[in-house]
Design a protein around this motif. Structure first.
Motif, PDB file in Angstrom:
ATOM      1  N   VAL A   5      -9.850  -2.236  -7.671  1.00  0.00           N
ATOM      2  CA  VAL A   5      -9.117  -3.565  -7.891  1.00  0.00           C
ATOM      3  C   VAL A   5     -10.365  -4.612  -8.094  1.00  0.00           C
ATOM      4  O   VAL A   5     -10.021  -5.479  -8.562  1.00  0.00           O
ATOM      5  N   ARG A   6     -11.600  -4.279  -7.629  1.00  0.00           N
ATOM      6  CA  ARG A   6     -12.595  -5.189  -8.166  1.00  0.00           C
ATOM      7  C   ARG A   6     -12.931  -5.206  -9.503  1.00  0.00           C
ATOM      8  O   ARG A   6     -13.242  -6.179 -10.170  1.00  0.00           O
ATOM      9  N   LYS A   7     -12.573  -4.044 -10.187  1.00  0.00           N
ATOM     10  CA  LYS A   7     -12.597  -4.086 -11.628  1.00  0.00           C
ATOM     11  C   LYS A   7     -11.422  -4.386 -12.395  1.00  0.00           C
ATOM     12  O   LYS A   7     -11.546  -5.226 -13.348  1.00  0.00           O
ATOM     13  N   ASP A   8     -10.323  -4.194 -11.790  1.00  0.00           N
ATOM     14  CA  ASP A   8      -9.104  -4.700 -12.312  1.00  0.00           C
ATOM     15  C   ASP A   8      -7.893  -5.187 -11.167  1.00  0.00           C
ATOM     16  O   ASP A   8      -7.441  -4.377 -10.423  1.00  0.00           O
ATOM     17  N   ASP A   9      -8.049  -6.434 -11.082  1.00  0.00           N
ATOM     18  CA  ASP A   9      -7.403  -6.893 -10.126  1.00  0.00           C
ATOM     19  C   ASP A   9      -5.677  -6.885 -10.205  1.00  0.00           C
ATOM     20  O   ASP A   9      -4.820  -7.553  -9.354  1.00  0.00           O
ATOM     21  N   SER A  10      -5.110  -6.071 -11.264  1.00  0.00           N
ATOM     22  CA  SER A  10      -3.876  -6.024 -11.304  1.00  0.00           C
ATOM     23  C   SER A  10      -3.230  -4.689 -11.016  1.00  0.00           C
ATOM     24  O   SER A  10      -2.150  -4.687 -10.975  1.00  0.00           O
ATOM     25  N   ILE A  11      -4.144  -3.856 -10.567  1.00  0.00           N
ATOM     26  CA  ILE A  11      -3.654  -2.824 -10.105  1.00  0.00           C
ATOM     27  C   ILE A  11      -2.759  -2.538  -9.016  1.00  0.00           C
ATOM     28  O   ILE A  11      -2.900  -3.445  -7.953  1.00  0.00           O
ATOM     29  N   LYS A  12      -1.750  -1.653  -8.700  1.00  0.00           N
ATOM     30  CA  LYS A  12      -0.989  -1.685  -7.538  1.00  0.00           C
ATOM     31  C   LYS A  12      -1.780  -1.102  -6.402  1.00  0.00           C
ATOM     32  O   LYS A  12      -2.055  -0.084  -6.375  1.00  0.00           O
ATOM     33  N   LYS A  13      -1.262  -1.702  -5.062  1.00  0.00           N
ATOM     34  CA  LYS A  13      -1.762  -1.252  -3.888  1.00  0.00           C
ATOM     35  C   LYS A  13      -1.250   0.148  -3.718  1.00  0.00           C
ATOM     36  O   LYS A  13       0.009   0.209  -3.700  1.00  0.00           O
ATOM     37  N   PRO A  14      -1.962   1.116  -2.961  1.00  0.00           N
ATOM     38  CA  PRO A  14      -1.219   2.397  -2.861  1.00  0.00           C
ATOM     39  C   PRO A  14      -0.441   2.131  -1.702  1.00  0.00           C
ATOM     40  O   PRO A  14      -0.843   1.336  -0.850  1.00  0.00           O
ATOM     41  N   ASN A  15       0.567   3.275  -1.480  1.00  0.00           N
ATOM     42  CA  ASN A  15       1.547   3.334  -0.098  1.00  0.00           C
ATOM     43  C   ASN A  15       0.403   4.068   0.769  1.00  0.00           C
ATOM     44  O   ASN A  15       0.493   5.259   0.685  1.00  0.00           O
ATOM     45  N   LEU A  16       0.161   3.402   1.771  1.00  0.00           N
ATOM     46  CA  LEU A  16      -0.668   4.297   2.613  1.00  0.00           C
ATOM     47  C   LEU A  16       0.086   4.247   3.904  1.00  0.00           C
ATOM     48  O   LEU A  16      -0.468   4.431   5.165  1.00  0.00           O
ATOM     49  N   ASN A  17       1.413   3.762   3.970  1.00  0.00           N
ATOM     50  CA  ASN A  17       2.360   3.711   5.136  1.00  0.00           C
ATOM     51  C   ASN A  17       2.832   4.935   5.590  1.00  0.00           C
ATOM     52  O   ASN A  17       4.095   5.015   5.841  1.00  0.00           O
ATOM     53  N   ASN A  18       2.433   5.978   5.216  1.00  0.00           N
ATOM     54  CA  ASN A  18       3.007   7.238   5.799  1.00  0.00           C
ATOM     55  C   ASN A  18       1.937   8.242   6.530  1.00  0.00           C
ATOM     56  O   ASN A  18       0.818   7.942   6.540  1.00  0.00           O
ATOM     57  N   ASP A  19       2.525   9.015   7.175  1.00  0.00           N
ATOM     58  CA  ASP A  19       1.739   9.927   8.215  1.00  0.00           C
ATOM     59  C   ASP A  19       0.478  10.498   7.809  1.00  0.00           C
ATOM     60  O   ASP A  19      -0.076  10.959   8.101  1.00  0.00           O
ATOM     61  N   ASP A  20       0.471  10.746   6.271  1.00  0.00           N
ATOM     62  CA  ASP A  20      -0.739  11.254   5.537  1.00  0.00           C
ATOM     63  C   ASP A  20      -2.036  10.362   5.733  1.00  0.00           C
ATOM     64  O   ASP A  20      -3.028  10.965   5.838  1.00  0.00           O
ATOM     65  N   PHE A  21      -1.540   9.162   5.715  1.00  0.00           N
ATOM     66  CA  PHE A  21      -2.687   8.093   5.648  1.00  0.00           C
ATOM     67  C   PHE A  21      -2.734   7.312   6.677  1.00  0.00           C
ATOM     68  O   PHE A  21      -3.958   6.874   7.173  1.00  0.00           O
ATOM     69  N   SER A  22      -1.794   7.201   7.656  1.00  0.00           N
ATOM     70  CA  SER A  22      -1.839   6.207   8.775  1.00  0.00           C
ATOM     71  C   SER A  22      -0.957   6.502   9.886  1.00  0.00           C
ATOM     72  O   SER A  22       0.150   7.473   9.546  1.00  0.00           O
ATOM     73  N   LYS A  23      -0.803   6.258  10.931  1.00  0.00           N
ATOM     74  CA  LYS A  23      -0.186   6.779  12.049  1.00  0.00           C
ATOM     75  C   LYS A  23       0.435   5.540  12.812  1.00  0.00           C
ATOM     76  O   LYS A  23      -0.472   4.672  12.820  1.00  0.00           O
ATOM     77  N   GLU A  24       1.711   5.727  13.404  1.00  0.00           N
ATOM     78  CA  GLU A  24       2.291   4.325  13.958  1.00  0.00           C
ATOM     79  C   GLU A  24       1.503   4.373  15.229  1.00  0.00           C
ATOM     80  O   GLU A  24       1.034   5.064  16.049  1.00  0.00           O
ATOM     81  N   PHE A  25       1.001   2.966  15.754  1.00  0.00           N
ATOM     82  CA  PHE A  25       0.580   2.611  16.848  1.00  0.00           C
ATOM     83  C   PHE A  25       1.442   2.618  17.962  1.00  0.00           C
ATOM     84  O   PHE A  25       2.341   2.665  17.749  1.00  0.00           O
ATOM     85  N   SER A  26       0.610   3.315  19.088  1.00  0.00           N
ATOM     86  CA  SER A  26       1.699   3.221  20.330  1.00  0.00           C
ATOM     87  C   SER A  26       0.999   2.495  21.182  1.00  0.00           C
ATOM     88  O   SER A  26      -0.326   2.547  21.565  1.00  0.00           O
ATOM     89  N   PRO A  27       1.925   1.718  22.063  1.00  0.00           N
ATOM     90  CA  PRO A  27       3.280   1.460  21.989  1.00  0.00           C
ATOM     91  C   PRO A  27       3.665   0.989  20.567  1.00  0.00           C
ATOM     92  O   PRO A  27       2.700   0.079  20.113  1.00  0.00           O
ATOM     93  N   LYS A  28       4.803   1.031  20.402  1.00  0.00           N
ATOM     94  CA  LYS A  28       5.253   0.349  19.111  1.00  0.00           C
ATOM     95  C   LYS A  28       5.125  -1.431  19.184  1.00  0.00           C
ATOM     96  O   LYS A  28       5.813  -1.978  20.128  1.00  0.00           O
ATOM     97  N   ILE A  29       4.623  -1.808  18.194  1.00  0.00           N
ATOM     98  CA  ILE A  29       4.785  -3.114  17.837  1.00  0.00           C
ATOM     99  C   ILE A  29       4.731  -3.371  16.500  1.00  0.00           C
ATOM    100  O   ILE A  29       4.618  -2.739  15.517  1.00  0.00           O
ATOM    101  N   THR A  30       5.703  -4.429  16.226  1.00  0.00           N
ATOM    102  CA  THR A  30       5.956  -4.848  14.991  1.00  0.00           C
ATOM    103  C   THR A  30       5.329  -6.298  14.482  1.00  0.00           C
ATOM    104  O   THR A  30       5.164  -7.238  15.424  1.00  0.00           O
TER     105      THR A  30
END
Lengths: 264, 249
Positions: B22-47
């Protein structure tokens, strides 16, 4: 050759005179216990107040132990509010309550039973350089002076799969000479070691002993203020220590070179 | 609203790769890292609200404090979760880069390092505002939180990176009194400069000297100000001189 500024004649409480351990529940650090602080021989007035501070990063907890003439041991307290209780270091302060000047102190104390972090015996006798694997971003290694009384710890990037850095020939050859150079430089130019024969800080003494074991004679003075000549002598001594350290591992060096050139 | 998550190692690597690109090309799409391969839900659940707008670091810190207070989670448990801070930087990436107009060069501004790596931990754009705010509250933390979330704060880098200073409330009180202009809601001009007499850089050096002589923790902010050498005179508020005796008590 004492050169550290100490206008108030602040006394140093030796580590061996403080008996401090963690209190644990189910193997988790919950508090600390001070079994004793020996202030004998420091000529501290009885009305002076003694405090202990547990700290790590932004966390700080201070407890008042009372006046010197009425201290009672053991002293216990909890570390509930500390985010990293097991990483806590301790500072003991003896303060004159009339002007809040520090009369005596001991700092960066690790409890007697603190987890020893993979001690790496560089000398084969005393573990003078513990190794800790941690998140260092894209850095391979770094020295932090966070051990007992500010002693060095070799931090190695946790992403590097090494069990014992010193057992890895490449790591030993590439990193340890630089580590030795940095630590000796720190002892002289940052900490300004106060004596070559009887340093007050234990880890300074251990590292000087290590250099002697390498066969390098310690200069008469490690003082350098306004003395360029001695500064050069000190740098030469450090270079000599690093050279002898590398010579000690010459066989490993030869083997490493062979991996490039093979047998000639 | 979205459930709070902690970035895992794989997610951190993907985020780091995204930062390079993104430093080279600020138009690129942010990857989806909101799944269990990349991140895990915090416990206790907080929104949290991924679209919440923060004008200042203070607003960001206040928002997080409110969110965490609603749950049973303790401050001391949150501050060590580096994956959580990295994920928050990921989720609020547009805000903390001024809609990608100000992407900083160091990854540590976005990827939180271990607190043991203290100096770099303190340049993260989300964790320190919360830590400082929860430690010192208002008005003292304004010093470090007055500017937009995407901007570096010189005072934070100088003061918060020094564990002795940041953990002593009375020292922070002195810094606030000397260097913060309440009427403008920001530090006084020159406070963080290197070449201004009595600036924060000199203050840090002087306090480090005091630390060897005095029990700083037991001193009031007035007592500390009273000890400061002449070079700090121009920074000392007028009312201190008027009420010196009261301050010193």
């Amino acid at each position: 050759m004492k050169r550290v500024l100490n206008f108030t004649d602040r006394k140093r409480i030796k580590r061996k005179n403080v008996s401090l351990r963690f209190e644990k529940e189910n193997n988790k650090v919950t508090g600390f216990v001070i079994e004793n602080i020996d202030l004998n021989g420091l000529e501290i007035p009885g009305h002076a107040l003694v405090y202990v501070e547990a700290y790590y990063r932004t966390e700080l907890k201070r407890c008042k132990l009372g006046a010197v003439n009425s201290l009672t041991f053991p002293f216990k307290d909890n570390l509930d509010e500390m985010a990293y209780p097991k990483n806590s270091k301790f500072r003991i302060l003896v303060v004159d309550p009339s002007d809040l000047k520090i009369l005596a102190h001991a700092d960066k104390i690790s409890p007697d039973d603190a987890d020893k972090i993979s001690p790496d015996k560089i000398t084969g006798k005393i573990a003078i350089l513990p190794v800790q694997f941690t998140d260092l971003g894209n850095e391979i290694w770094r020295i932090e002076y966070e051990g007992d009384e500010g002693s060095p710890i070799l931090l190695v990037n946790e992403k590097i799969p090494l069990n014992s850095p010193r057992q890895d020939p490449q790591f030993l050859l590439f990193v340890y000479p630089a580590v030795l150079r940095e630590i000796l430089t720190h002892i002289v130019f940052i900490d300004k070691i106060d004596s070559t024969t009887e340093p007050t800080i234990d880890w300074h003494r251990n590292w000087l002993k290590f250099t002697q074991e390498l066969g390098v004679e310690i200069p008469e003075s490690l003082s350098f203020d306004d003395d360029n000549e001695n500064r050069d002598n000190i740098l030469e001594w450090i270079n000599k220590c690093v050279e002898e350290f590398c010579n000690k591992y010459s066989k490993k060096f030869q083997e490493y070179v062979k991996t490039f050139w093979g047998e000639i | 609203m979205i459930a709070l998550r902690c970035m895992l190692e794989k997610g951190e690597e993907s985020f780091r790769q995204f930062l390079i690109e993104v430093r080279k090309d600020d138009s690129i799409k942010k990857p989806n890292l909101n799944n269990d391969d990349f991140s895990k839900e915090f416990s206790p659940k907080i929104t949290i609200d991924p679209w919440h707008r923060f004008n200042t670091k203070q607003e960001l810190a206040e928002y997080l404090t409110k969110v965490f207070k609603k749950s049973i989670v303790k401050r001391e448990d949150i501050i060590k979760e580096k994956g959580l801070w990295t994920w928050l930087a990921y989720i609020w990436f547009e805000q903390i880069t001024n809609s990608r107009k100000n992407i900083l060069t160091r990854d540590e501004h976005y990827i939180c390092t271990s607190p043991s790596n203290y100096r770099r931990y303190y340049i993260h754009l989300i964790a320190p505002p919360y830590i400082i705010y929860s430690l010192h509250g208002l008005p003292l933390s304004k010093l470090f939180l007055y500017n937009p979330p995407w901007q570096i704060n010189d005072l934070t880098e100088r003061v918060a990176a020094n564990q002795f200073l940041i953990s002593h409330k009375n020292i922070i009180k002195v810094i606030y009194r000397l260097y913060f202009d309440e009427s403008r809601g920001r530090p006084k001009p020159g406070a963080a400069s290197g070449d201004v007499e009595g600036s924060i850089r000199r203050f840090i050096k002087v306090i480090q000297q005091f630390e060897f002589t005095y029990d700083i923790y037991s001193m009031t902010s007035g007592q500390i100000i009273y000890l400061l050498p002449e070079e700090f005179k121009r920074w000392i508020p007028e009312e201190f001189n008027r009420w010196k005796n009261l301050y010193i008590k």
